[in-house]
Each structure stands twice: as structure tokens, then as C-alpha cells.
Enzyme design. Structure first.
Site, PDB file in Angstrom:
ATOM      1  N   ALA A  72       0.832  -1.204   0.000  1.00  0.00           N
ATOM      2  CA  ALA A  72       0.000   0.000   0.000  1.00  0.00           C
ATOM      3  C   ALA A  72       0.867   1.256   0.000  1.00  0.00           C
ATOM      4  O   ALA A  72       1.984   1.269   0.520  1.00  0.00           O
ATOM      5  CB  ALA A  72      -0.915   0.004   1.215  1.00  0.00           C
ATOM      6  N   GLY A 117       0.770  -5.629   0.627  1.00  0.00           N
ATOM      7  CA  GLY A 117      -0.194  -5.752  -0.464  1.00  0.00           C
ATOM      8  C   GLY A 117       0.419  -6.239  -1.753  1.00  0.00           C
ATOM      9  O   GLY A 117      -0.261  -6.853  -2.579  1.00  0.00           O
ATOM     10  N   GLU A 120       0.374  -9.866  -1.427  1.00  0.00           N
ATOM     11  CA  GLU A 120      -1.022 -10.302  -1.515  1.00  0.00           C
ATOM     12  C   GLU A 120      -1.518 -10.332  -2.963  1.00  0.00           C
ATOM     13  O   GLU A 120      -2.312 -11.207  -3.330  1.00  0.00           O
ATOM     14  CB  GLU A 120      -1.901  -9.402  -0.654  1.00  0.00           C
ATOM     15  CG  GLU A 120      -1.690  -9.638   0.838  1.00  0.00           C
ATOM     16  CD  GLU A 120      -2.439  -8.646   1.709  1.00  0.00           C
ATOM     17  OE1 GLU A 120      -3.218  -9.092   2.554  1.00  0.00           O
ATOM     18  OE2 GLU A 120      -2.227  -7.425   1.543  1.00  0.00           O
ATOM     19  N   GLU A 140       2.551  -6.133   7.795  1.00  0.00           N
ATOM     20  CA  GLU A 140       1.548  -5.148   8.202  1.00  0.00           C
ATOM     21  C   GLU A 140       1.481  -4.906   9.706  1.00  0.00           C
ATOM     22  O   GLU A 140       1.247  -3.771  10.139  1.00  0.00           O
ATOM     23  CB  GLU A 140       0.159  -5.576   7.689  1.00  0.00           C
ATOM     24  CG  GLU A 140      -0.065  -5.311   6.215  1.00  0.00           C
ATOM     25  CD  GLU A 140       0.420  -6.446   5.320  1.00  0.00           C
ATOM     26  OE1 GLU A 140       0.079  -6.440   4.125  1.00  0.00           O
ATOM     27  OE2 GLU A 140       1.140  -7.342   5.816  1.00  0.00           O
TER      28      GLU A 140
END
Length: 266
Positions: A72, A117, A120, A140
Site C-alpha cells: 500500500a 499488499g 497479496e 503489516e
């Protein structure tokens, strides 16, 4: 090869031979950190690819030399109010579910950093090819959040609950060799060959029946986590969806006539 841009940071290449499309993360100045605009573009690209019946396999790649995606965009997030974060959440989720729900097989081509992310997005693909520069992880909790792009659900499905817990709770980064050993990536290749190898795998996949590929992916995804009896019912439904297709008839005919099939795709 044709190219189509989705917003400023996402490029889709359609490779004319082989029915392979490439979704390229293209925000090099930020090492592909996923901003709100980029998330929206990833989701839009996935919608277009999912609706394109000529596409039989998708490669998720990066234009940055040293990173797949660092997760992110925390600089953007730092400016958010609570209300901004609430509004952004469905946009962010749309990027990850867009990749996850692509109806055709997907292969991630990972080099350099694939963190948070970014990892992910790779986990949302069916297969992950990584080169020896890859560094993956879900850090995270080290910044006060949790993996929110599917990591807490996708990682244990790959490596088991205990291993996923260790990786998520420690927030540690895992280098390529260990990542392959643990099953965080599926194929490890020499430095600089991740994209080439992923495209080659996608081309091999795309040589098969498009009807069969979509049905097989649907059965794999819907059946995972069910008990055996329920999973076999999912498989049977997928089998019935292809058993009377033009692809099935062509595949059997081509096998008996010792020639390459010409898939009608229906």
C-alpha cells in the site's frame, strides 16, 4: 502485441500469439506502491480481462527493475482521515479481489520486493514464479494494521495455519530460496528470468481448452476448503459444464486424429 493503459499506473499487454495477457504494475517512481488510483486501475483492468473471451491466461508482472510491488502507498495513507480510509477500503479491496476472481489461470512474475499488499497481489494468483532477487513478506503488523488484501486467508491456504501465523506475527521478510522452500512461491528461476518464465508457463497453459481452463479454475477455487463429498459435487458440476462443449468434442477428435486441437472456446 497490443497495449492498453488503465489509468496512469497499469498497463495491459495482449500477446497476439498464445492468448496470453499481461497485467503490468507500472508505477516505477513509487516501486509500485498501490495508491487509490492504482487500485482502481487494477480492478478495471481485471474486469476487462475477465470479459475478454480470447484471453486464456494472465501474467501479473512489474515494470520496476527492483520491485514487484512494495504494498500500500503509506505516504498517501498518512494523509488520510478516518473517513478517507473508510471510503478507500472498498477501492483497495477491489484490486485484490479483481486479481483473485479472474476466471482464467493467473501467474505472478515476482522479482525484488513483494511486500504487504504486493505479496497479496501475488498470492491472489494461481501460481507464483520468482527469481532469486525476490523478497516476500506480510509486514503489516509492524505498522499497526493487518494484511487486508487477502493475506490472512490466502497464506494459510498455501503453507498451513501455523507457518502463516509465524510469518504474519513476526512481520519478517523472506528471501527467495527460503520462500521456495516454504512454498511461498512455486517456481524459483535465475535472476531476471521471472517474467520470461511466467510468460512461458502462461503460454503453455493457454494452449489448452479455454472452456476447460475456466471450469478447472472454478472447481479448484470453489472446492478448496470443502469436505471431500462437497468438493466432488463442485467438481461434478464443473465437469458437466464442459462435457458437452465444443471444446470437449474438438479435444477428443484432435487426440484421435493426432493433430493439435483448434479450440472453438465454447
Amino acid at each position: 502485441m497490443s497495449e492498453e493503459r488503465f489509468g496512469e499506473f497499469v498497463l495491459v499487454r495482449r500477446h497476439e500469439r498464445g492468448h496470453v495477457a499481461e497485467l503490468v504494475l507500472d508505477r516505477p517512481k513509487a516501486m509500485n506502491a498501490v495508491s487509490t488510483a492504482m487500485a482502481r486501475s487494477i480492478a478495471g483492468a481485471c474486469v476487462a480481462l475477465g470479459e475478454d473471451r480470447s484471453v486464456r491466461a494472465v501474467v501479473l508482472s512489474s515494470s520496476h527493475e527492483r520491485a514487484f510491488c512494495v504494498g500500500a502507498d503509506l505516504k498517501e495513507r498518512n494523509s488520510f482521515s478516518d473517513a478517507d480510509l473508510v471510503r478507500q477500503r472498498p477501492v483497495a479491496r477491489g484490486a485484490y479481489t479483481g486479481v483473485l476472481e479472474l476466471p482464467v489461470p493467473t501467474v505472478a512474475a515476482v522479482h525484488g520486493f513483494a511486500l504487504g499488499g504486493g505479496f497479496e497481489l501475488a498470492l491472489s494468483c494461481d501460481v507464483i514464479v520468482a527469481d532469486r532477487t525476490a523478497v516476500v513478506g506480510l509486514p503489516e503488523v509492524s505498522v499497526g494494521v493487518i494484511p487486508g488484501g487477502g493475506g490472512t486467508q490466502l497464506l494459510p491456504r498455501r503453507v498451513g495455519v501455523a507457518r502463516a501465523a509465524e510469518l504474519i506475527f513476526t512481520a519478517r521478510r523472506v528471501e527467495a530460496a527460503e520462500a521456495r522452500e516454504l512454498g511461498l512461491v512455486d517456481e524459483l528461476v535465475e535472476e531476471g528470468r521471472d517474467r520470461e518464465s511466467a510468460l512461458a508457463m502462461a503460454a503453455r497453459i493457454a494452449g489448452n481448452s479455454p472452456v476447460g481452463l475456466r471450469a478447472a479454475k472454478r472447481a479448484l477455487r470453489l472446492g478448496h476448503g470443502l469436505d471431500l463429498a462437497a468438493g466432488l459435487e463442485v467438481e461434478d458440476a464443473a465437469w458437466r459444464s464442459v462435457a458437452f462443449s465444443g471444446d470437449r468434442a474438438e479435444g477428443v477428435a484432435a487426440f484421435n486424429e493426432k493433430r493439435r486441437p483448434q479450440w472453438p472456446g465454447e
